[in-house]
Motif scaffolding. Structure first.
Motif, PDB file in Angstrom:
ATOM      1  N   TRP A   1     -41.703 -40.600  21.718  1.00  0.00           N
ATOM      2  CA  TRP A   1     -42.460 -39.381  21.445  1.00  0.00           C
ATOM      3  C   TRP A   1     -43.629 -39.646  20.508  1.00  0.00           C
ATOM      4  CZ3 TRP A   1     -41.862 -35.109  24.206  1.00  0.00           C
ATOM      5  CH2 TRP A   1     -40.658 -34.897  24.874  1.00  0.00           C
ATOM      6  N   ILE A   2     -44.794 -39.073  20.864  1.00  0.00           N
ATOM      7  CA  ILE A   2     -46.030 -39.276  20.100  1.00  0.00           C
ATOM      8  C   ILE A   2     -46.601 -37.916  19.715  1.00  0.00           C
ATOM      9  CG2 ILE A   2     -48.386 -40.192  20.170  1.00  0.00           C
ATOM     10  CD1 ILE A   2     -47.325 -42.236  22.259  1.00  0.00           C
ATOM     11  N   LEU A   3     -46.960 -37.778  18.454  1.00  0.00           N
ATOM     12  CA  LEU A   3     -47.518 -36.541  17.919  1.00  0.00           C
ATOM     13  C   LEU A   3     -49.002 -36.429  18.278  1.00  0.00           C
ATOM     14  CD1 LEU A   3     -47.478 -34.087  15.907  1.00  0.00           C
ATOM     15  CD2 LEU A   3     -47.901 -35.755  14.089  1.00  0.00           C
ATOM     16  N   VAL A   4     -49.384 -35.302  18.880  1.00  0.00           N
ATOM     17  CA  VAL A   4     -50.789 -35.038  19.225  1.00  0.00           C
ATOM     18  C   VAL A   4     -51.157 -33.660  18.679  1.00  0.00           C
ATOM     19  CG1 VAL A   4     -52.485 -34.731  21.078  1.00  0.00           C
ATOM     20  CG2 VAL A   4     -50.659 -36.444  21.320  1.00  0.00           C
ATOM     21  N   GLU A   5     -52.155 -33.617  17.812  1.00  0.00           N
ATOM     22  CA  GLU A   5     -52.617 -32.340  17.255  1.00  0.00           C
ATOM     23  C   GLU A   5     -54.136 -32.244  17.374  1.00  0.00           C
ATOM     24  OE1 GLU A   5     -52.430 -29.623  13.154  1.00  0.00           O
ATOM     25  OE2 GLU A   5     -50.956 -31.227  13.495  1.00  0.00           O
ATOM     26  N   SER A   6     -54.611 -31.058  17.713  1.00  0.00           N
ATOM     27  CA  SER A   6     -56.052 -30.819  17.857  1.00  0.00           C
ATOM     28  C   SER A   6     -56.432 -29.570  17.083  1.00  0.00           C
ATOM     29  CB  SER A   6     -56.422 -30.629  19.329  1.00  0.00           C
ATOM     30  OG  SER A   6     -55.958 -31.694  20.123  1.00  0.00           O
ATOM     31  N   MET A   7     -57.726 -29.445  16.785  1.00  0.00           N
ATOM     32  CA  MET A   7     -58.235 -28.226  16.185  1.00  0.00           C
ATOM     33  C   MET A   7     -59.648 -27.980  16.687  1.00  0.00           C
ATOM     34  SD  MET A   7     -60.955 -28.675  13.860  1.00  0.00           S
ATOM     35  CE  MET A   7     -60.754 -27.312  12.731  1.00  0.00           C
ATOM     36  N   VAL A   8     -60.057 -26.700  16.657  1.00  0.00           N
ATOM     37  CA  VAL A   8     -61.435 -26.354  16.966  1.00  0.00           C
ATOM     38  C   VAL A   8     -61.833 -25.189  16.075  1.00  0.00           C
ATOM     39  CG1 VAL A   8     -60.791 -24.816  18.894  1.00  0.00           C
ATOM     40  CG2 VAL A   8     -63.097 -25.800  18.780  1.00  0.00           C
ATOM     41  N   ARG A   9     -63.048 -25.262  15.562  1.00  0.00           N
ATOM     42  CA  ARG A   9     -63.626 -24.184  14.759  1.00  0.00           C
ATOM     43  C   ARG A   9     -64.973 -23.819  15.348  1.00  0.00           C
ATOM     44  NH1 ARG A   9     -64.322 -26.206   9.246  1.00  0.00           N
ATOM     45  NH2 ARG A   9     -66.437 -26.798   9.860  1.00  0.00           N
ATOM     46  N   LEU A  10     -65.138 -22.554  15.671  1.00  0.00           N
ATOM     47  CA  LEU A  10     -66.404 -22.100  16.239  1.00  0.00           C
ATOM     48  C   LEU A  10     -67.510 -22.173  15.198  1.00  0.00           C
ATOM     49  CD1 LEU A  10     -65.190 -18.963  18.239  1.00  0.00           C
ATOM     50  CD2 LEU A  10     -65.474 -21.313  19.054  1.00  0.00           C
TER      51      LEU A  10
ATOM     52  N   ASN B   1     -30.851 -64.567  18.376  1.00  0.00           N
ATOM     53  CA  ASN B   1     -31.449 -64.536  17.034  1.00  0.00           C
ATOM     54  C   ASN B   1     -32.969 -64.630  17.052  1.00  0.00           C
ATOM     55  OD1 ASN B   1     -29.059 -64.257  15.453  1.00  0.00           O
ATOM     56  ND2 ASN B   1     -28.591 -66.414  15.846  1.00  0.00           N
ATOM     57  N   ILE B   2     -33.564 -64.114  18.094  1.00  0.00           N
ATOM     58  CA  ILE B   2     -35.022 -64.064  18.186  1.00  0.00           C
ATOM     59  C   ILE B   2     -35.476 -62.654  17.831  1.00  0.00           C
ATOM     60  CG2 ILE B   2     -37.033 -64.310  19.682  1.00  0.00           C
ATOM     61  CD1 ILE B   2     -35.388 -66.290  21.338  1.00  0.00           C
ATOM     62  N   TRP B   3     -36.300 -62.537  16.802  1.00  0.00           N
ATOM     63  CA  TRP B   3     -36.817 -61.244  16.364  1.00  0.00           C
ATOM     64  C   TRP B   3     -38.099 -60.902  17.119  1.00  0.00           C
ATOM     65  CZ3 TRP B   3     -34.605 -57.608  13.407  1.00  0.00           C
ATOM     66  CH2 TRP B   3     -33.554 -57.981  12.551  1.00  0.00           C
ATOM     67  N   SER B   4     -38.273 -59.626  17.407  1.00  0.00           N
ATOM     68  CA  SER B   4     -39.580 -59.149  17.880  1.00  0.00           C
ATOM     69  C   SER B   4     -40.532 -59.102  16.697  1.00  0.00           C
ATOM     70  CB  SER B   4     -39.450 -57.738  18.464  1.00  0.00           C
ATOM     71  OG  SER B   4     -39.218 -56.783  17.421  1.00  0.00           O
ATOM     72  N   ASP B   5     -41.813 -58.915  16.979  1.00  0.00           N
ATOM     73  CA  ASP B   5     -42.751 -58.574  15.918  1.00  0.00           C
ATOM     74  C   ASP B   5     -42.439 -57.164  15.418  1.00  0.00           C
ATOM     75  OD1 ASP B   5     -44.123 -60.986  16.135  1.00  0.00           O
ATOM     76  OD2 ASP B   5     -45.558 -60.177  17.584  1.00  0.00           O
ATOM     77  N   TRP B   6     -42.917 -56.846  14.222  1.00  0.00           N
ATOM     78  CA  TRP B   6     -42.811 -55.473  13.750  1.00  0.00           C
ATOM     79  C   TRP B   6     -43.734 -54.575  14.581  1.00  0.00           C
ATOM     80  CZ3 TRP B   6     -39.432 -53.458  10.383  1.00  0.00           C
ATOM     81  CH2 TRP B   6     -38.797 -54.317   9.462  1.00  0.00           C
ATOM     82  N   SER B   7     -43.285 -53.365  14.802  1.00  0.00           N
ATOM     83  CA  SER B   7     -44.186 -52.376  15.387  1.00  0.00           C
ATOM     84  C   SER B   7     -45.271 -52.036  14.380  1.00  0.00           C
ATOM     85  CB  SER B   7     -43.399 -51.093  15.733  1.00  0.00           C
ATOM     86  OG  SER B   7     -43.020 -50.404  14.541  1.00  0.00           O
ATOM     87  N   ARG B   8     -46.335 -51.378  14.839  1.00  0.00           N
ATOM     88  CA  ARG B   8     -47.275 -50.803  13.882  1.00  0.00           C
ATOM     89  C   ARG B   8     -46.588 -49.624  13.194  1.00  0.00           C
ATOM     90  NH1 ARG B   8     -48.251 -46.276  16.156  1.00  0.00           N
ATOM     91  NH2 ARG B   8     -48.062 -46.130  18.404  1.00  0.00           N
ATOM     92  N   TRP B   9     -47.175 -49.122  12.128  1.00  0.00           N
ATOM     93  CA  TRP B   9     -46.646 -47.951  11.452  1.00  0.00           C
ATOM     94  C   TRP B   9     -46.907 -46.723  12.320  1.00  0.00           C
ATOM     95  CZ3 TRP B   9     -43.536 -48.562   7.390  1.00  0.00           C
ATOM     96  CH2 TRP B   9     -43.600 -49.792   6.698  1.00  0.00           C
ATOM     97  N   HIS B  10     -45.891 -45.923  12.532  1.00  0.00           N
ATOM     98  CA  HIS B  10     -46.007 -44.797  13.465  1.00  0.00           C
ATOM     99  C   HIS B  10     -44.939 -43.751  13.158  1.00  0.00           C
ATOM    100  CE1 HIS B  10     -42.812 -47.196  15.245  1.00  0.00           C
ATOM    101  NE2 HIS B  10     -42.510 -46.213  16.077  1.00  0.00           N
ATOM    102  N   GLN B  11     -44.849 -42.740  14.010  1.00  0.00           N
ATOM    103  CA  GLN B  11     -43.854 -41.662  13.959  1.00  0.00           C
ATOM    104  C   GLN B  11     -43.750 -41.011  12.579  1.00  0.00           C
ATOM    105  OE1 GLN B  11     -42.694 -39.291  15.852  1.00  0.00           O
ATOM    106  NE2 GLN B  11     -41.687 -40.744  17.233  1.00  0.00           N
ATOM    107  N   PRO B  12     -44.807 -40.337  12.128  1.00  0.00           N
ATOM    108  CA  PRO B  12     -44.736 -39.658  10.830  1.00  0.00           C
ATOM    109  C   PRO B  12     -43.769 -38.478  10.870  1.00  0.00           C
ATOM    110  CG  PRO B  12     -46.715 -39.002  12.004  1.00  0.00           C
ATOM    111  CD  PRO B  12     -46.080 -40.096  12.813  1.00  0.00           C
ATOM    112  N   PHE B  13     -43.197 -38.166   9.721  1.00  0.00           N
ATOM    113  CA  PHE B  13     -42.369 -36.970   9.551  1.00  0.00           C
ATOM    114  C   PHE B  13     -42.487 -36.538   8.094  1.00  0.00           C
ATOM    115  CE2 PHE B  13     -39.645 -40.498   8.492  1.00  0.00           C
ATOM    116  CZ  PHE B  13     -38.886 -40.073   7.416  1.00  0.00           C
ATOM    117  N   THR B  14     -42.265 -35.266   7.843  1.00  0.00           N
ATOM    118  CA  THR B  14     -42.359 -34.705   6.497  1.00  0.00           C
ATOM    119  C   THR B  14     -40.971 -34.255   6.057  1.00  0.00           C
ATOM    120  OG1 THR B  14     -44.633 -34.005   6.853  1.00  0.00           O
ATOM    121  CG2 THR B  14     -43.447 -32.946   5.055  1.00  0.00           C
ATOM    122  N   VAL B  15     -40.633 -34.497   4.787  1.00  0.00           N
ATOM    123  CA  VAL B  15     -39.323 -34.125   4.267  1.00  0.00           C
ATOM    124  C   VAL B  15     -39.332 -32.660   3.858  1.00  0.00           C
ATOM    125  CG1 VAL B  15     -37.645 -34.555   2.414  1.00  0.00           C
ATOM    126  CG2 VAL B  15     -38.802 -36.474   3.544  1.00  0.00           C
ATOM    127  N   GLU B  16     -38.268 -31.943   4.203  1.00  0.00           N
ATOM    128  CA  GLU B  16     -38.164 -30.511   3.909  1.00  0.00           C
ATOM    129  C   GLU B  16     -38.197 -30.254   2.403  1.00  0.00           C
ATOM    130  OE1 GLU B  16     -34.456 -29.402   5.629  1.00  0.00           O
ATOM    131  OE2 GLU B  16     -33.262 -30.352   4.082  1.00  0.00           O
TER     132      GLU B  16
END
Length: 398
Positions: free
Chosen positions: A220-229, A383-398
């Motif tokens: 899941w990927i967060l997509v947000e948009s805005m528009v101001r006239l 015992n083969i590690w993947s690379d790290w993902s990029r930083w992603h999936q933000p969330f805010t603490v209540e």
């Protein structure tokens, strides 16, 4: 019978080779482990937008809601989080109009049916969805969403549109349109999508984030948009797009309506449309749809959230994985580092599962009101590690 020297050396050599090979991949096993992602964060039972007076609309697709128009079913198997469902927005091969759409009307929309906050005038709005493409997705569907100003009952004439569409490659882009004569304030469009009477305001640059690429599929990927006239008579309109918590595209100094003021922004549409037809049958989903007069941001979670990793897709088996949290998209301030997590695909961010560090050193939970980003890696049974993902999936603490 005594072993001859040459035979003894041969046996020792074979034993040495066998021992050395014990730490190597088995014949036919992959030597590259796929980089995983965080699929979703388990949300707090109550999200702030549910009682926020700035919010015009929200839908977690748990139940069918009364839209201006809608098509396509709710998928209760695929969803962001553990409750509700999601809107199907995928395609059959060669399909142009996809499986689902949702149209929300509000404010001064010219109808008396299913119009939210009827009679209000909105010059600025934000809309947010979470988007997931089926693992292994290919191709870039043309249309995802739009905000618009409808100024007449059918045929719908449009004073402006703020499109969120596919851009170059697998990116997203903004493609705002004015449907009003700049000098006379007369609405020029005669019907919905009256391309002949559109004044296009620029569709570049596109996002750096390649949202419909195969590499970004399966979570899941967060997509947000805005528009101001714009202020009537001025070129100060604004259109912005955030993906995964980062500003990815914007259009500034826009003239979206000339001096026209009779109608404001009054509709947001979620769309599944592929101009050239889908290249194969594949699914896509939208979830956690919110429209507001203020910035929305990511989902809100408890201070010790449960975080779910994407499924493992290697030919061998998953041995373990690790997750880190930081307070910024660049990972400059890491605040939690997990232990090696055994093959289960979820972890609770708590002291028993890792170490709080940096500004959270000696703490046992995340900070209320703070937004965090995740990165993750995984290893197979060789015992083969993947690379790290990029930083992603933000969330805010209540």
């Amino acid at each position: 019978m005594p072993i001859c020297t040459n035979t003894f050396l041969l046996i020792i050599t074979l034993i040495t080779i066998h021992v050395a090979d014990n730490n190597q991949p088995l014949s036919g096993a992959s030597t590259v482990v796929e980089i995983p992602h965080i699929d979703f964060i388990e949300m707090s039972a109550v999200q702030p937008h549910e009682s926020d007076p700035d919010v015009i609309w929200d839908d977690d697709f748990g139940l069918e809601k009364a839209y201006l128009e809608s098509s396509g079913k709710i998928d209760y198997e695929v969803k962001f989080g553990t409750t509700g469902g999601s809107m199907e927005a995928g395609f059959e091969k060669d399909m142009i109009e996809g499986k689902g759409n949702r149209k929300v009307a509000f404010g001064d929309f010219p109808s008396n049916r299913n119009v939210l906050r009827a009679g209000e005038h909105f010059d600025e709005i934000y809309w947010r969805i979470y988007v997931k493409h089926e693992y292994g997705w290919e191709g870039a569907p043309a249309k995802m969403s739009r905000a618009t100003s409808i100024v007449s009952a059918r045929p719908w004439r449009q004073a402006m549109i703020a499109h969120v569409w596919s851009g170059e490659g697998n990116s997203l882009t903004l493609d705002p349109v004015r449907g009003v004569d700049e000098q006379s304030a007369k609405v020029k469009t005669q019907h919905y999508n009256d391309f002949k009477n559109f004044h296009w305001l620029g569709n570049s640059p596109c996002s750096e984030f390649q949202i419909s690429s195969t590499e970004e599929s399966g979570y899941w990927i967060l997509v947000e948009s805005m528009v101001r006239l714009n202020t009537p008579g001025k070129n100060d309109g604004l259109n912005r797009l955030w993906i995964d918590g980062r500003l990815e595209a914007e259009r500034t100094n826009l003239n979206l309506r000339g001096t026209y003021t009779e109608h404001g922004i009054n509709a947001v549409f979620l769309e599944a449309y592929w101009n050239e037809g889908a290249i194969k049958t594949e699914n896509r989903w939208f979830d956690n749809f919110v429209i507001s007069t203020q910035a929305i941001g990511p989902v809100v979670s408890p201070a010790n959230p449960v975080i779910h990793k994407t499924l493992y897709h290697g030919r061998d088996s998953l041995s373990a994985w690790e997750i880190e949290l930081a307070t910024d998209y660049s990972g400059n301030s890491i605040v939690f580092q997990s232990k090696e997590i055994r093959p289960q695909e979820a972890i609770k961010i708590a002291s028993e599962n890792g170490t709080f560090s940096g500004i959270l050193q000696k703490k046992s939970k995340l900070t209320s009101g703070e937004t965090y980003f995740c990165r993750v890696r995984q290893k197979n049974y060789n015992n083969i590690w993947s690379d790290w993902s990029r930083w992603h999936q933000p969330f805010t603490v209540e």
